[in-house]
Design an enzyme around this catalytic site. Structure first.
Site, mmCIF file in Angstrom:
data_model
loop_
_atom_site.group_PDB
_atom_site.id
_atom_site.type_symbol
_atom_site.label_atom_id
_atom_site.label_comp_id
_atom_site.label_asym_id
_atom_site.label_seq_id
_atom_site.Cartn_x
_atom_site.Cartn_y
_atom_site.Cartn_z
ATOM 1 N N GLY A 94 38.697 43.704 34.406
ATOM 2 C CA GLY A 94 39.166 43.229 35.664
ATOM 3 C C GLY A 94 38.937 44.165 36.971
ATOM 4 O O GLY A 94 39.126 43.978 38.245
ATOM 5 N N GLY A 96 35.620 44.514 38.146
ATOM 6 C CA GLY A 96 34.583 44.059 38.808
ATOM 7 C C GLY A 96 33.246 44.445 38.327
ATOM 8 O O GLY A 96 32.120 44.286 39.161
ATOM 9 N N LYS A 97 33.194 44.412 37.006
ATOM 10 C CA LYS A 97 31.895 44.550 36.291
ATOM 11 C C LYS A 97 30.896 43.335 36.434
ATOM 12 O O LYS A 97 29.810 43.377 36.715
ATOM 13 C CB LYS A 97 31.936 44.781 35.057
ATOM 14 C CG LYS A 97 32.831 46.318 34.527
ATOM 15 C CD LYS A 97 32.605 46.715 33.085
ATOM 16 C CE LYS A 97 33.640 45.846 32.181
ATOM 17 N NZ LYS A 97 34.946 45.522 32.767
ATOM 18 N N SER A 98 31.682 42.352 36.054
ATOM 19 C CA SER A 98 31.036 40.887 36.045
ATOM 20 C C SER A 98 30.734 40.473 37.281
ATOM 21 O O SER A 98 29.609 39.898 37.566
ATOM 22 C CB SER A 98 31.724 39.688 35.451
ATOM 23 O OG SER A 98 32.339 40.150 34.325
ATOM 24 N N TYR A 99 31.609 40.772 38.331
ATOM 25 C CA TYR A 99 31.423 40.222 39.671
ATOM 26 C C TYR A 99 30.035 40.890 40.135
ATOM 27 O O TYR A 99 29.444 40.490 40.999
ATOM 28 C CB TYR A 99 32.550 40.915 40.441
ATOM 29 C CG TYR A 99 32.511 40.443 42.020
ATOM 30 C CD1 TYR A 99 32.829 39.413 42.390
ATOM 31 C CD2 TYR A 99 32.220 41.441 42.808
ATOM 32 C CE1 TYR A 99 33.139 38.867 43.576
ATOM 33 C CE2 TYR A 99 32.136 41.145 44.482
ATOM 34 C CZ TYR A 99 32.372 39.891 44.668
ATOM 35 O OH TYR A 99 32.074 39.626 45.954
ATOM 36 N N ASP A 240 26.557 44.007 30.930
ATOM 37 C CA ASP A 240 27.758 44.033 31.432
ATOM 38 C C ASP A 240 28.438 44.539 30.236
ATOM 39 O O ASP A 240 28.763 43.613 29.269
ATOM 40 C CB ASP A 240 28.236 42.621 31.906
ATOM 41 C CG ASP A 240 29.604 42.521 32.405
ATOM 42 O OD1 ASP A 240 30.209 43.439 32.536
ATOM 43 O OD2 ASP A 240 29.840 41.359 32.948
ATOM 44 N N GLY A 243 35.334 45.722 28.549
ATOM 45 C CA GLY A 243 36.447 46.328 29.408
ATOM 46 C C GLY A 243 36.782 47.844 28.303
ATOM 47 O O GLY A 243 36.672 47.581 27.391
HETATM 48 N N1 LIG Z 1 33.748 43.750 44.893
HETATM 49 C C1 LIG Z 1 34.508 42.649 44.722
HETATM 50 N N2 LIG Z 1 34.988 42.133 45.822
HETATM 51 C C2 LIG Z 1 35.842 40.990 45.712
HETATM 52 N N3 LIG Z 1 36.340 40.725 44.539
HETATM 53 C C3 LIG Z 1 36.033 41.208 43.374
HETATM 54 C C4 LIG Z 1 35.346 42.485 43.354
HETATM 55 N N4 LIG Z 1 35.029 42.658 42.073
HETATM 56 C C5 LIG Z 1 36.040 41.930 41.310
HETATM 57 N N5 LIG Z 1 36.413 41.113 41.992
HETATM 58 C C6 LIG Z 1 37.427 39.853 41.575
HETATM 59 O O1 LIG Z 1 38.275 40.794 40.546
HETATM 60 C C7 LIG Z 1 38.389 39.807 39.336
HETATM 61 C C8 LIG Z 1 37.983 40.594 38.143
HETATM 62 O O2 LIG Z 1 36.577 41.040 38.402
HETATM 63 P P1 LIG Z 1 35.421 40.660 36.970
HETATM 64 O O3 LIG Z 1 35.643 39.490 36.329
HETATM 65 O O4 LIG Z 1 34.238 40.939 37.724
HETATM 66 O O5 LIG Z 1 36.158 42.104 36.186
HETATM 67 P P2 LIG Z 1 35.441 42.809 35.024
HETATM 68 O O6 LIG Z 1 35.361 43.961 35.063
HETATM 69 O O7 LIG Z 1 34.143 41.879 34.537
HETATM 70 O O8 LIG Z 1 36.509 42.156 33.671
HETATM 71 P P3 LIG Z 1 36.034 42.143 32.253
HETATM 72 O O9 LIG Z 1 36.016 43.155 31.564
HETATM 73 O O10 LIG Z 1 37.433 41.377 31.803
HETATM 74 O O11 LIG Z 1 34.651 41.160 31.927
HETATM 75 C C9 LIG Z 1 37.484 38.464 39.718
HETATM 76 O O12 LIG Z 1 38.270 37.559 40.147
HETATM 77 C C10 LIG Z 1 36.525 38.943 40.758
HETATM 78 O O13 LIG Z 1 36.110 37.919 41.532
#
Ligand SMILES: Nc1ncnc2c1ncn2[C@@H]1O[C@H](COP(=O)(O)OP(=O)(O)OP(=O)(O)O)[C@@H](O)[C@H]1O
Length: 578
Positions: A94, A96-99, A240, A243
């Protein structure tokens, strides 16, 4: 060169806001990141980049575009120079890696931007002596096993990792698809994400517990003045990671523990590798002989060249601004600090055949020159040179034939990829997933806890009956939706569309829920309703005509615009009723 390291802080998410956790503990100035603990301690870290994505009001806001340009564009340039390259994101679930790597909705991330620019570059390249070919793979490492996201059986299982003399470790049997345009990359990503969404349904947290790897292999073949080819090959890994939260915060029962332990095995080994590499490059005198346990996990084995090896590598560490995540944030930042001291030794990858041809040509030239000085040379020397030249010329033409063979196999690969794409689309279609969305028809759309995998699978509900279950088949014009997972019955339910009125009838007592309520008989569903099958396949029901009717009559629509929340809402609804 060192690994380039960047840190990115995201805005508060809805959960943090709901907890009232609204004091941002992170601040950034130039390339430095500061974290303030509740005790008033300030932790300070310097990286190559500190990306402030906390709020888009300030002038220093780092947008998706800015992150791409700063971190990924230089990697693209290096790939064109013929180097292996790698960019990976690291951080807790959560953060923001995938984002950052893939992007969400209109906020396009690094992978699509990178691929688009790569093909723009290829199209605008005006050197007719150079041909550029691109191949793509897309896979997940979950539980130390490889899941191919593109073609063939999804689970390759415990991977057989082999060593390529130029490109390093690779997974045997992993599909590689030829791509000739950005559209084709997007097409395959779409197939891959649909496969991810189908495979992750019903498996809690699968997507955040797996490492997903997008791999491009760029081959540049140059024909020089004498019509001899040589190739440069660059492997581009965009990753990616799962977590990074520690075992203590992960769930600890049965399968979960095993998964957690395995995923930790990859991340744990990555941690060990990074720390040893950092030790190797910072200790004086240099500890060149330090053993690095790359082969202890699938991830580190495959990433061997990217870490401390032959690659230009960048790491993006993602963090939350909230104080509840302070410990995880500090641990991510320390990890990133260590990664920054790793030294890689990248070199241009040349095809050994091409190099051989060049060497043979040089040898022929050298011998010819020796013969040329023939005035003073003995006739014996000239004779030897002539036979050597003849044998070298023969070797040379053999190598050239091999190169032509390679070019032919490229054409075959191209045909094969097109065939695979067709087969994959047919498979998806057979399981009921719509390839073309008809916006006028009622449909079920999947909801997933990973926002990236939500709303990817559309199941159209045509007039008549749609049979849903594990073993249902398209027969006699009856449509079907095939779903997998232990909680789905062979024949689970029937969805009936009579003149636009839709109802669901469970077969026997197969668990079927509408808005959290278990149903025992045929029940009507309406636009915006949540449908849960087997307790873990989540859908939202869309009925465009009903929505239109309600809008015209001014009635409220029971649908929420926010899909991730939609999933959580449906899940809460299910548990509160149960
Ligand atoms: N830089 C950013 N700006 C706006 N929203 C963000 C940003 N980074 C992350 N988010 C939001 O936060 C939430 C979690 O982000 P994300 O899915 O990228 O997490 P993650 O690290 O990939 O988690 P996981 O390990 O579960 O895959 C999403 O709803 C995403 O849209």
């Amino acid at each position: 060169s060192g690994v380039t390291v960047a840190v990115r802080v995201r805005p508060f998410n809805s959960r943090e806001l709901a907890l009232g956790d609204t004091s941002c503990v992170v601040s950034m100035l130039d390339n430095e990141t500061f974290v303030n603990s509740a005790k008033g301690e300030e932790h300070r870290f310097a990286y190559d980049y500190s990306f402030w994505s906390f709020d888009n009001k300030g002038g220093d806001f780092a947008s998706q575009e800015f992150v791409y340009e700063s971190l990924a564009q230089p990697i693209l340039a290096k790939a064109f120079e013929g180097y292996n390259t790698c960019l990976f994101s690291y951080g807790q679930t959560g953060s923001g890696k995938s984002y950052s790597i893939m992007g969400h909705g209109d906020e396009v991330g690094i992978v699509p931007r990178f691929s688009e620019e790569l093909f723009q570059h290829i199209e605008s390249s005006c050197d007719s002596n150079v041909t550029l070919n691109v191949e793509m793979s897309y896979y997940e490492i979950y539980n130390e096993k490889i899941h191919d996201l593109l073609t063939g059986p999804n689970l390759i299982g415990t991977p057989n990792i082999r060593e390529h003399p130029v490109l390093g470790p690779y997974v045997e049997g992993l599909s590689t698809c030829v791509v000739r345009s950005f559209d084709e990359v997007e097409g395959w990503l779409n197939v891959g994400n649909k496969r991810r969404a189908t495979a992750s349904t019903g498996m809690n947290d699968k997507s955040s517990r797996s490492h997903s790897v997008f791999l491009l292999v760029l081959t540049q073949t140059q024909v020089d003045g004498e019509k001899h080819e040589h190739s440069r090959i660059s492997k581009i890994n965009l990753i990616d990671l799962a977590g990074s939260e520690r075992q203590s915060t992960a769930k600890t029962s049965g399968e979960r523990l095993r998964e957690g332990a395995s995923i930790n095995k990859s991340l744990h080994t990555l941690g060990k590798v990074i720390s040893l590499l950092s030790e190797r490059s910072t200790t004086v005198p240099k500890k060149k002989k330090l053993f690095i346990p790359y082969r202890d996990s699938v991830l580190t084995w495959l990433l061997r060249e990217s870490l401390g090896g032959n690659s230009k590598t960048a790491m993006l560490a993602t963090i939350s601004p909230a104080s509840v995540h302070l410990e995880e944030t500090l641990s991510t930042l320390r990890y990133a600090k260590q990664a920054r001291s790793i030294i890689n030794t990248a070199r241009v990858n040349e095809d050994p055949k091409a190099r051989l041809i060049r060497e043979l040509q040089m040898e022929i030239e050298r011998l010819k020159n020796q013969g040329g000085v023939g005035g003073d040379a003995t006739s014996e020397l000239i004779r030897t040179s002539v036979t050597e030249i003849a044998s070298l010329k023969e070797k040379l033409s053999m190598k050239e034939r091999e190169m032509a063979e390679m070019a032919k196999s490229w054409q075959e690969k191209l045909l094969c990829s097109e065939q695979q794409k067709l087969e994959e689309s047919q498979l998806l279609k057979k399981s009921g997933v719509a390839l073309k969305i008809d916006r006028s028809l009622p449909s079920l759309v999947n909801l997933n806890e990973d926002p990236q995998l939500s709303e990817l699978l559309f199941y159209m509900l045509n007039e008549g009956e749609v049979h849903v279950g594990q073993s249902v088949k398209e027969e006699g014009g009856v449509h079907c939706i095939q779903l997998q997972g232990p909680l789905i019955a062979d024949k689970h339910c029937i969805i009936i569309n009579r003149n636009g009125r839709i109802s669901i009838a469970p077969v026997a007592d197969a668990p079927t829920y509408i808005n959290g309520n278990l149903i025992a008989m045929a029940t009507d569903i309406h636009h915006g309703d949540r449908v849960i099958l087997g307790g873990n396949h989540f859908f939202r029901f869309n009925h465009p005509k009903e929505a239109e009717r309600r809008k015209r009559s001014g009635a409220a629509l029971n649908t929420s615009a926010n899909l991730p929340k939609d999933f959580e809402f449906a899940k809460q609804e299910l548990f509160s009723v149960q």
